[in-house]
Write a protein that holds these residues in place. Structure first.
Motif, PDB file in Angstrom:
ATOM      1  N   ALA A 137      -7.036  -6.160  -9.256  1.00  0.00           N
ATOM      2  CA  ALA A 137      -6.413  -5.955 -10.490  1.00  0.00           C
ATOM      3  C   ALA A 137      -5.438  -6.665 -10.452  1.00  0.00           C
ATOM      4  CB  ALA A 137      -6.052  -4.050 -10.428  1.00  0.00           C
ATOM      5  N   VAL A 138      -4.375  -7.108 -10.063  1.00  0.00           N
ATOM      6  CA  VAL A 138      -3.213  -7.920 -10.200  1.00  0.00           C
ATOM      7  C   VAL A 138      -3.446  -9.251 -10.605  1.00  0.00           C
ATOM      8  CG1 VAL A 138      -1.508  -8.346  -9.947  1.00  0.00           C
ATOM      9  CG2 VAL A 138      -1.617  -6.493  -9.357  1.00  0.00           C
ATOM     10  N   VAL A 139      -4.431  -9.728  -9.623  1.00  0.00           N
ATOM     11  CA  VAL A 139      -4.933 -11.446 -10.159  1.00  0.00           C
ATOM     12  C   VAL A 139      -5.653 -10.968 -11.759  1.00  0.00           C
ATOM     13  CG1 VAL A 139      -6.255 -13.307  -9.212  1.00  0.00           C
ATOM     14  CG2 VAL A 139      -4.908 -12.328  -7.314  1.00  0.00           C
ATOM     15  N   THR A 140      -6.450 -10.045 -11.636  1.00  0.00           N
ATOM     16  CA  THR A 140      -7.440 -10.567 -12.649  1.00  0.00           C
ATOM     17  C   THR A 140      -5.929  -9.638 -14.362  1.00  0.00           C
ATOM     18  OG1 THR A 140      -8.680  -9.187 -11.931  1.00  0.00           O
ATOM     19  CG2 THR A 140      -8.793  -9.449 -14.486  1.00  0.00           C
ATOM     20  N   CYS A 176     -11.385 -10.787   3.571  1.00  0.00           N
ATOM     21  CA  CYS A 176     -10.916 -11.703   5.064  1.00  0.00           C
ATOM     22  C   CYS A 176     -10.156 -11.580   5.578  1.00  0.00           C
ATOM     23  CB  CYS A 176     -11.677 -13.193   4.021  1.00  0.00           C
ATOM     24  SG  CYS A 176     -13.092 -13.476   3.371  1.00  0.00           S
ATOM     25  N   LEU A 177      -9.112 -11.258   5.339  1.00  0.00           N
ATOM     26  CA  LEU A 177      -8.041 -11.094   6.265  1.00  0.00           C
ATOM     27  C   LEU A 177      -7.749  -9.907   6.095  1.00  0.00           C
ATOM     28  CD1 LEU A 177      -5.349 -13.044   3.441  1.00  0.00           C
ATOM     29  CD2 LEU A 177      -6.479 -13.789   5.269  1.00  0.00           C
ATOM     30  N   ARG A 178      -8.758  -8.860   5.935  1.00  0.00           N
ATOM     31  CA  ARG A 178      -8.975  -7.968   6.701  1.00  0.00           C
ATOM     32  C   ARG A 178      -7.767  -7.279   6.106  1.00  0.00           C
ATOM     33  NH1 ARG A 178     -13.346  -7.171   9.803  1.00  0.00           N
ATOM     34  NH2 ARG A 178     -13.869  -8.467  11.180  1.00  0.00           N
ATOM     35  N   ALA A 179      -7.459  -7.021   4.794  1.00  0.00           N
ATOM     36  CA  ALA A 179      -6.360  -6.211   4.333  1.00  0.00           C
ATOM     37  C   ALA A 179      -6.973  -4.972   4.180  1.00  0.00           C
ATOM     38  CB  ALA A 179      -6.459  -6.973   2.991  1.00  0.00           C
ATOM     39  N   PRO A 180      -6.162  -3.567   4.644  1.00  0.00           N
ATOM     40  CA  PRO A 180      -6.662  -2.606   3.247  1.00  0.00           C
ATOM     41  C   PRO A 180      -7.251  -2.224   2.450  1.00  0.00           C
ATOM     42  CG  PRO A 180      -4.427  -2.225   4.590  1.00  0.00           C
ATOM     43  CD  PRO A 180      -4.802  -3.888   4.287  1.00  0.00           C
ATOM     44  N   PHE A 181      -8.456  -1.168   2.381  1.00  0.00           N
ATOM     45  CA  PHE A 181      -9.142  -1.346   1.205  1.00  0.00           C
ATOM     46  C   PHE A 181      -7.820  -1.078  -0.571  1.00  0.00           C
ATOM     47  CE2 PHE A 181     -11.709   1.189  -2.031  1.00  0.00           C
ATOM     48  CZ  PHE A 181     -11.801   0.728  -2.636  1.00  0.00           C
ATOM     49  N   LEU A 182      -7.422  -0.562  -0.032  1.00  0.00           N
ATOM     50  CA  LEU A 182      -6.008  -0.004  -1.453  1.00  0.00           C
ATOM     51  C   LEU A 182      -5.687  -1.110  -1.943  1.00  0.00           C
ATOM     52  CD1 LEU A 182      -4.980   2.127  -3.207  1.00  0.00           C
ATOM     53  CD2 LEU A 182      -3.335   2.341  -1.977  1.00  0.00           C
ATOM     54  N   VAL A 183      -5.232  -2.476  -0.716  1.00  0.00           N
ATOM     55  CA  VAL A 183      -4.441  -3.644  -0.862  1.00  0.00           C
ATOM     56  C   VAL A 183      -5.628  -4.439  -2.072  1.00  0.00           C
ATOM     57  CG1 VAL A 183      -3.480  -5.257  -0.450  1.00  0.00           C
ATOM     58  CG2 VAL A 183      -2.354  -3.441   0.700  1.00  0.00           C
ATOM     59  N   VAL A 184      -6.658  -4.471  -0.963  1.00  0.00           N
ATOM     60  CA  VAL A 184      -7.972  -5.099  -2.159  1.00  0.00           C
ATOM     61  C   VAL A 184      -8.093  -4.774  -3.057  1.00  0.00           C
ATOM     62  CG1 VAL A 184      -9.959  -6.126  -1.806  1.00  0.00           C
ATOM     63  CG2 VAL A 184      -9.024  -5.417   0.045  1.00  0.00           C
ATOM     64  N   GLY A 218     -10.683 -12.243 -10.341  1.00  0.00           N
ATOM     65  CA  GLY A 218     -10.521 -11.143  -9.153  1.00  0.00           C
ATOM     66  C   GLY A 218     -11.014 -10.999  -8.252  1.00  0.00           C
ATOM     67  N   LEU A 219     -12.259 -10.717  -8.630  1.00  0.00           N
ATOM     68  CA  LEU A 219     -13.253 -10.920  -7.487  1.00  0.00           C
ATOM     69  C   LEU A 219     -13.265 -11.756  -6.326  1.00  0.00           C
ATOM     70  CD1 LEU A 219     -16.153  -8.956  -6.652  1.00  0.00           C
ATOM     71  CD2 LEU A 219     -17.204 -10.988  -8.133  1.00  0.00           C
ATOM     72  N   ALA A 220     -12.791 -12.895  -6.974  1.00  0.00           N
ATOM     73  CA  ALA A 220     -12.463 -14.265  -5.198  1.00  0.00           C
ATOM     74  C   ALA A 220     -10.937 -13.384  -4.498  1.00  0.00           C
ATOM     75  CB  ALA A 220     -12.433 -15.707  -5.886  1.00  0.00           C
ATOM     76  N   ALA A 221     -10.289 -13.528  -5.724  1.00  0.00           N
ATOM     77  CA  ALA A 221      -8.962 -12.634  -4.693  1.00  0.00           C
ATOM     78  C   ALA A 221      -9.031 -11.473  -3.755  1.00  0.00           C
ATOM     79  CB  ALA A 221      -7.692 -11.848  -5.460  1.00  0.00           C
ATOM     80  N   ALA A 222     -10.130 -10.590  -3.782  1.00  0.00           N
ATOM     81  CA  ALA A 222     -10.397  -9.553  -3.524  1.00  0.00           C
ATOM     82  C   ALA A 222     -11.721  -9.996  -1.873  1.00  0.00           C
ATOM     83  CB  ALA A 222     -11.959  -8.076  -4.296  1.00  0.00           C
ATOM     84  N   VAL A 223     -12.444 -10.940  -2.325  1.00  0.00           N
ATOM     85  CA  VAL A 223     -13.155 -11.689  -0.747  1.00  0.00           C
ATOM     86  C   VAL A 223     -11.992 -11.981   0.070  1.00  0.00           C
ATOM     87  CG1 VAL A 223     -14.727 -13.806  -0.633  1.00  0.00           C
ATOM     88  CG2 VAL A 223     -15.461 -11.479  -2.096  1.00  0.00           C
ATOM     89  N   VAL A 224     -11.261 -12.650  -0.768  1.00  0.00           N
ATOM     90  CA  VAL A 224      -9.667 -13.553   0.016  1.00  0.00           C
ATOM     91  C   VAL A 224      -9.799 -11.786   1.033  1.00  0.00           C
ATOM     92  CG1 VAL A 224      -7.822 -14.598   0.725  1.00  0.00           C
ATOM     93  CG2 VAL A 224     -10.025 -15.618  -1.069  1.00  0.00           C
ATOM     94  N   LEU A 225      -8.816 -11.158   0.250  1.00  0.00           N
ATOM     95  CA  LEU A 225      -8.139  -9.963   0.656  1.00  0.00           C
ATOM     96  C   LEU A 225      -8.980  -9.656   1.509  1.00  0.00           C
ATOM     97  CD1 LEU A 225      -6.604  -8.193  -2.037  1.00  0.00           C
ATOM     98  CD2 LEU A 225      -5.248 -10.042   0.515  1.00  0.00           C
TER      99      LEU A 225
END
Length: 104
Positions: free
Chosen positions: A92-95, A79-87, A70-77
């Motif tokens: 949470a969805v990945v975890t 890096c893609l400059r996704a909004p904080f809520l999306v991150v 889940g942390l790795a998914a957050a880092v990727v998001l």
């Protein structure tokens, strides 16, 4: 009074004293380049340490589980400059997905 309460009260007094001393520091001390750099980066370092300990530990042992993915998914998001809520939702969805699949 137990030793636990004495320790809690002592820590509270010391925390208050440290905060008070910080307010008493002259502005020219706080505006020095080194002090300014440290006070700017300190919250980032503390947050990073908190994330690391909450993600990779359980009690006193190191544990690599779905939280790390889940942390790795957050880092990727991020890096893609996704909004904080999306991150947050993405992590949470990945975890949750990995835990549902049995990887705890």
């Amino acid at each position: 009074m137990s030793m636990l309460w004495i320790a809690v009260i002592a820590a509270s007094v010391l925390s208050f004293a440290q905060k008070w001393v910080g307010y008493q520091a002259p502005p020219d001390v706080l505006e020095r380049p080194r002090v300014s750099r440290v006070t700017t980066l300190l919250p980032i370092a503390l947050l990073g340490a908190l994330v690391a300990t909450q993600t990779a530990t359980s009690g006193s042992e190191i544990l690599l589980d779905a939280r790390l993915a889940g942390l790795a998914a957050a880092v990727v998001l991020l890096c893609l400059r996704a909004p904080f809520l999306v991150v947050v939702v993405g992590a949470a969805v990945v975890t949750a997905g990995l835990r549902a699949l049995g990887w705890s």
